[in-house]
Scaffold this motif. Structure first.
Motif, short mmCIF file in Angstrom:
data_model
loop_
_atom_site.label_atom_id
_atom_site.label_comp_id
_atom_site.label_asym_id
_atom_site.label_seq_id
_atom_site.Cartn_x
_atom_site.Cartn_y
_atom_site.Cartn_z
N ILE A 1 0.42 7.71 4.68
CA ILE A 1 0.40 7.16 3.63
C ILE A 1 -1.23 6.78 3.00
O ILE A 1 -1.96 6.15 4.13
CB ILE A 1 1.13 5.95 3.07
CG1 ILE A 1 2.60 6.08 3.37
CG2 ILE A 1 0.92 5.01 1.78
CD1 ILE A 1 3.50 5.20 3.45
N ASP B 1 -2.46 3.92 5.46
CA ASP B 1 -1.96 3.90 6.68
C ASP B 1 -3.45 3.95 7.34
O ASP B 1 -4.33 4.51 6.91
CB ASP B 1 -1.36 5.10 7.46
CG ASP B 1 -0.01 4.68 7.10
OD1 ASP B 1 0.65 3.78 6.68
OD2 ASP B 1 0.87 5.97 7.01
N TYR C 1 1.42 0.74 -2.21
CA TYR C 1 1.43 0.69 -0.72
C TYR C 1 0.27 0.59 0.02
O TYR C 1 -0.85 1.09 -0.53
CB TYR C 1 2.00 1.83 -0.24
CG TYR C 1 3.66 2.00 -0.53
CD1 TYR C 1 4.62 1.40 0.32
CD2 TYR C 1 3.91 2.56 -1.91
CE1 TYR C 1 5.92 1.77 0.16
CE2 TYR C 1 5.27 2.64 -2.21
CZ TYR C 1 6.21 2.12 -1.34
OH TYR C 1 7.62 2.28 -1.52
#
Length: 162
Positions: free
Chosen positions: A123, A136, A133
């Motif tokens: 991500i 990552d 979000y």
């Protein structure tokens, strides 16, 4: 012309010259040969990655395919790094959602490696942006000279400290 104007012009010229010297050392868009990208026509995240790479200055040639396994095997991509698209530029392999910063750095000094790749689809990586979000943290791995090894670490599309 009075002394103050001459001094101002001299200082301005010196600053411009210094700025040019500093800017010459900064990374710019690449002047690489054409990058060939093997991907499915229906994959939106692959299209997002292609746009990211185009913005970095690469010319792109897309080869549509829904059977990437044979392409990856032929190019020597380790199965542990397989992702949703595979690219070739200047004879080197780029697997998955690798940020352009890593592609540029790798092409400047590939060593004995065949390529670099990002396993899976982290991500926030280029093409995998997801508003709302947290991106990552992930490693871009080099491969082809023995075992896979970390090349660069990223959070989203930005380098992260290891």
């Amino acid at each position: 012309m009075d002394r103050r104007k001459i001094t101002s012009l001299a200082v301005g010229a010196a600053l411009l010259g210094s700025a040019g010297f500093v800017l010459a050392g900064l990374p710019t868009t690449v002047q690489a040969s054409e990058m060939t990208v093997y991907k499915s026509d229906s994959c939106g995240c692959c299209g997002g990655w292609v746009e990211h790479i185009r913005k970095a200055g690469y010319a792109i040639r897309i080869v549509p395919t829904d059977d990437l396994g044979p392409v990856k095997a032929r190019l020597g991509v380790p199965e542990s790094l397989w992702s949703c698209h595979t690219a070739v530029v200047d004879g080197k392999v780029i697997e998955g959602h690798v940020p352009a910063i890593a592609v540029n750095a790798f092409l400047k000094a590939p060593g004995a490696s065949r390529g670099i790749g990002v396993p899976g689809m982290p991500i926030g990586s280029p093409g995998m942006e997801a508003p709302g979000y947290v991106p990552d943290r992930y490693d871009v791995m080099r491969f082809g000279a023995g075992r896979t090894a970390p090349f660069m670490t990223f959070r989203g599309a930005e380098p992260a400290a290891r």
